[in-house]
Design a protein around this motif. Structure first.
Motif: not given
Length: 219
Positions: A12-16, A160-161, A164-166, A179-182
């Motif tokens: 997901m980080l690579c996708s971002r 808001e997701t 939730k990650a944070l 949401t991956a970075a958070a």
């Protein structure tokens, strides 16, 4: 976090990263195609300006992701505060309607704290869809690094997701490139004995973190 979750997060980080790099790299490709076809000196000068702009944006984004997401092996455990400051300033360089205020105490920050600071700044900048003010602050107090990033503007856009990650309540099915970075910095804070929090109102988003300075920091 198990191996499957680690792989999912990395993907997901690579996708971002790919999503954010697509626009400036695409502009470089288009500019080179135009340059090969264009013969008018004035138009060629305009294309060269576009290429220069796109190259700078690409370089700045890669530098940002290297420190915000990656191992950043070129840095030691402590990072000069001018490094994240310059990277954040580069993120808003093309946003004339965003004003940045700084309150960074000390000359260095621990690498995990820098990662949190950079990712907070990215989230806050994304929230300022109509411009506004970005306040970035960090200091070491009572043996811990305290970080506060505040976005204030006429309209705050915040998924808001990401919240939730944070705060660690993100469901596994909600992990995405958005949401991956958070999620990553929430895990980083937890592994270093700290925590994250956020508060959102109609015209402001406040992101906060406390990360202990002592011990073997991970990140």
């Amino acid at each position: 976090m198990d191996d499957r979750q680690s792989i999912d997060l990395a993907a997901m980080l690579c996708s971002r990263l790919c999503h954010d790099m697509l626009s400036p790299v695409g502009a470089l490709s288009n500019g080179l195609e135009l340059l090969a076809l264009e013969t008018d000196p004035e138009m060629r000068a305009n294309v060269m300006q576009l290429l220069d702009q796109s190259a700078k944006i690409s370089t700045n984004k890669l530098k940002f992701f290297r420190l915000a997401f990656g191992a950043a092996g070129g840095f030691g455990d402590q990072v000069d505060v001018e490094e994240p400051k310059a990277l954040i300033q580069a993120l808003v360089a093309d946003k004339a309607n965003v004003e940045v205020n700084w309150a960074l105490a000390g000359s260095t920050m621990a690498k995990p704290a820098v990662k949190v600071l950079l990712n907070f700044a990215q989230i806050a900048i994304d929230a300022l869809v109509r411009g506004g003010t970005l306040d970035v602050g960090a200091e070491v107090r009572d043996g811990a690094t305290e970080i506060v990033v505040r976005a204030t503007g006429p309209k705050i856009a915040f998924d808001e997701t990401i919240g939730k990650a944070l705060d660690g309540t993100l469901d596994r099915t909600e992990l995405s490139s958005r949401t991956a970075a958070a999620h990553m910095i929430a895990l980083l804070a937890q592994e270093n004995g700290g925590g994250l929090q956020y508060h959102r109102s109609a015209d402001a988003l406040v992101l906060g973190a406390v990360l202990p300075q002592s011990g073997d920091l991970i990140g």
